[in-house]
Scaffold this active site. Structure first.
Site, short mmCIF file in Angstrom:
data_model
loop_
_atom_site.label_atom_id
_atom_site.label_comp_id
_atom_site.label_asym_id
_atom_site.label_seq_id
_atom_site.Cartn_x
_atom_site.Cartn_y
_atom_site.Cartn_z
N GLY A 7 0.81 -1.24 0.00
CA GLY A 7 0.00 0.00 0.00
C GLY A 7 0.83 1.27 0.00
N ASP B 233 8.10 5.82 8.60
CA ASP B 233 7.60 7.12 9.06
C ASP B 233 6.75 7.88 8.06
OD1 ASP B 233 9.49 7.76 7.21
OD2 ASP B 233 10.85 8.80 8.59
N GLY B 234 6.61 7.34 6.85
CA GLY B 234 5.78 8.04 5.86
C GLY B 234 6.46 9.25 5.24
N ARG C 131 3.67 14.03 -7.30
CA ARG C 131 3.71 13.27 -8.55
C ARG C 131 2.36 13.41 -9.26
NH1 ARG C 131 6.16 7.45 -6.70
NH2 ARG C 131 4.14 7.14 -5.68
N ASP D 70 4.72 -4.00 -7.29
CA ASP D 70 4.03 -2.83 -6.73
C ASP D 70 4.55 -1.54 -7.36
OD1 ASP D 70 6.32 -3.81 -5.09
OD2 ASP D 70 6.09 -1.88 -4.10
P1 AMP Z 1 9.33 1.10 -2.52
O1 AMP Z 1 10.43 0.12 -2.42
O2 AMP Z 1 9.74 2.53 -2.40
O3 AMP Z 1 8.48 0.89 -3.74
O4 AMP Z 1 8.37 0.87 -1.26
C1 AMP Z 1 7.83 -0.37 -0.93
C2 AMP Z 1 6.78 -0.19 0.14
O5 AMP Z 1 7.33 0.41 1.30
C3 AMP Z 1 5.59 0.66 -0.28
O6 AMP Z 1 4.44 0.13 0.32
C4 AMP Z 1 5.96 2.01 0.32
O7 AMP Z 1 4.82 2.80 0.55
C5 AMP Z 1 6.61 1.60 1.62
N1 AMP Z 1 7.54 2.62 2.13
C6 AMP Z 1 8.76 2.93 1.64
N2 AMP Z 1 9.33 3.91 2.36
C7 AMP Z 1 8.44 4.25 3.33
C8 AMP Z 1 8.43 5.21 4.40
N3 AMP Z 1 9.46 6.03 4.62
N4 AMP Z 1 7.34 5.25 5.18
C9 AMP Z 1 6.30 4.45 4.98
N5 AMP Z 1 6.24 3.53 4.01
C10 AMP Z 1 7.30 3.43 3.18
MG MG Z 2 6.90 1.54 -4.50
#
Ligand code: AMP
Ligand code: MG
Length: 525
Positions: free
Chosen positions: A107, A142-143, A200, A277
């Site tokens: 998500g 941390d989002g 974005r 994803d």
């Molecule tokens: P990514 O590898 O950037 O595509 O991220 C994979 C998953 O980790 C996705 O569900 C992202 O929303 C989540 N995610 C990555 N970095 C963060 C963050 N700093 N805080 C919350 N969720 C994260």
């Molecule tokens: Mg991603």
């Protein structure tokens, strides 16, 4: 959080939340979300929003004028501190296969969609903040997002667009005035870094993983609703009904994905994290994380240190990984089909579309009047020489389009080599290849000026070399945002020679060879 102002600068038509089931609970409490495509969640306000950069073209296409962009209110909205009327923020629910393994619910953990704007031309443009604070999908994180990775996403989104590669876009980059704690190399040395948020933009941020999650949970009701929604909203050009419509939709996803990957191979882009994803249902390059650009041609290179072991996402494997990802999507969609035959036919369309797109790449990069039998070998033989000779891909192809093939010699490519010994070792073979190439061009009836022009349009002078982005980041960390604008300006016209900007078209300097951010990037962002 304030709702400002009275007169809305943008019109919204939020079909995702209007037409798909949402999570009854709102707010960012971390949780499994079942039976819902999204969760309502507001961005978390930040201390000191400051607009650091924006894309003129994206703002214009949304109908946002310069005064609106420059207003303090704009920075507030795109930092997540305020909402414009019509915005309905939410985080999407999706799963995914990460590095080949099913990962369950992922998500939008740090992405929050503000709404679906209808732009000046009547097109739908979803606006999504990345780094706007926690959501139900943030798990232990941390989002937030750091400045360095946000600069990289902002610049690359726009650079890819100007290169003609299907991609999500970026409207703006806002500094939060808050620090974010990151352990860049996952080695137990976390540091505070400046935080930032990118807005974005894309017609749709649906990913393969949006379909995989309900399918994995056996929720074919939600799966079917998502498919029908995606067809209606994101593929309005498709007609028909029932299974035939679903088949055609899947085949189009396969074809668009093929075209996207062929463009990556043309310009030397390595995504770095082709998890399902991160695969867009519209075949757009999505989620700019530890991506990189090929300097010296090496099909085995990956910029992603997290992938250094298996190098699953290496440059040369991207076409086959895209196919693997499409097979995961096909598997997720299977419950909607009476048999798997039509899905297999759709996957065949990937192979056919890729073959077509690759022939276009060969014809464009070599300036041929169409790609014939044997031309693919001519091209792959050249790539093997570029690899053996440690040759800069971008510089070489640009120079090839500027030489006179009848008299071309290896010296014409001196600026492209990283290592003299390796250059000398391939010089003889390159001379032989150039003679073959000249013979092949002789079989076409193309005037030389036409050949050169075609090659100019297929072979960029400027790409977003990793070290150039890192230099802009280093300057930004020192408080000077000018490097971001300068680089964006160069990347606006990547196929044109830009007098005075030669330095942006040069080989990667030696100091950048092994430097973090220039050749190695982690997922920490
Ligand atoms: P990514 O590898 O950037 O595509 O991220 C994979 C998953 O980790 C996705 O569900 C992202 O929303 C989540 N995610 C990555 N970095 C963060 C963050 N700093 N805080 C919350 N969720 C994260
Ligand atoms: Mg991603």
């Amino acid at each position: 959080m304030a709702q400002v102002p009275a007169a809305a600068p943008l019109q919204f038509d939020n079909r995702f939340v209007a037409e798909l089931p949402g999570d009854p609970e709102t707010g960012p409490r971390r949780r499994e979300v079942l039976g819902a495509a999204w969760s309502s969640v507001r961005p978390t306000p930040v201390a000191a929003p400051r607009l650091l950069a924006y894309s003129r073209e994206m703002a214009e296409s949304l109908g946002l004028d310069a005064a609106t962009v420059a207003s303090p209110e704009f920075a507030q909205v795109f930092a997540g501190n305020a909402l414009w009327p019509g915005m309905q923020p939410y985080a999407a629910n999706y799963g995914g296969h990460q590095f080949g393994h099913w990962a369950g619910q992922l998500g939008d953990g740090r992405a929050i969609t503000l709404g679906e704007a209808i732009d000046a031309q009547g097109r739908r443009q979803e606006l999504q903040l990345k780094g706007a604070g926690p959501t139900p999908y943030s798990r232990t994180a941390d989002g937030r997002a750091v400045l360095r990775s946000s600069i990289r996403e902002f610049l690359c989104s726009e650079a890819m667009h100007h290169l003609g590669v299907p991609t999500t876009r970026a409207l703006c980059l806002v500094g939060t005035g808050e620090a974010v704690l990151r352990d860049m190399f996952y080695d137990g040395h976390p540091e505070h870094e400046p935080g930032a948020i990118v807005c974005r933009v894309a017609p749709s941020f649906l990913r393969f993983g949006n379909f995989e999650l309900p399918s994995a949970r056996g929720d074919s009701v939600l799966l079917r609703r998502l498919v029908e929604f995606c067809i209606r909203r994101d593929y309005p050009e498709l007609s028909g009904e029932g299974e035939a419509l679903h088949v055609e939709w899947f085949a189009r996803i396969c074809e668009r994905t093929a075209v996207m990957v062929a463009h990556w191979m043309r310009v030397g882009f390595v995504h770095g994290v082709m998890n399902t994803d991160n695969m867009s249902i519209l075949g757009l390059t999505l989620d700019y994380g530890p991506y990189g650009w090929i300097d010296d041609y090496d099909p085995d290179w990956t910029p992603n240190t997290t992938d250094a072991q298996g190098r699953r996402y290496r440059f040369g494997w991207q076409p086959r990984i895209a196919w693997w990802n499409l097979t995961r999507l096909a598997q997720a969609l299977a419950p909607l089909f009476a048999s798997v035959e039509p899905l297999n036919d759709g996957l065949q369309r990937y192979g056919q579309a890729l073959a077509r797109a690759e022939r276009d790449v060969v014809a464009g990069k070599l300036g041929l009047d169409g790609c014939r039998d044997g031309d693919a070998v001519l091209y792959s033989d050249l790539l093997a020489l570029l690899h053996a000779g440690e040759t800069d891909m971008t510089i070489f192809f640009r120079a090839l389009g500027e030489t006179d093939p009848a008299s071309a010699s290896p010296e014409d490519f001196a600026a492209a080599y990283y290592d003299e010994a390796r250059r000398d070792a391939v010089a003889g073979d390159l001379a032989a290849w150039l003679a073959r190439y000249a013979r092949r061009l002789g079989e076409d009836d193309l005037p030389d000026a036409v050949r050169r022009e075609r090659m100019r349009l297929a072979n960029p002078r400027y790409v977003l070399r990793n070290y150039l982005a890192q230099q802009a980041i280093d300057r930004a960390h020192a408080g000077d945002m000018g490097g971001i604008d300068e680089l964006l300006e160069v990347m606006r016209r990547p196929y044109e020679d830009q007098p005075g900007r030669e330095r942006y078209a040069q080989r990667r300097p030696d100091w950048a060879r092994e430097r973090a951010g220039c050749s190695m990037l982690s997922c920490s962002s």
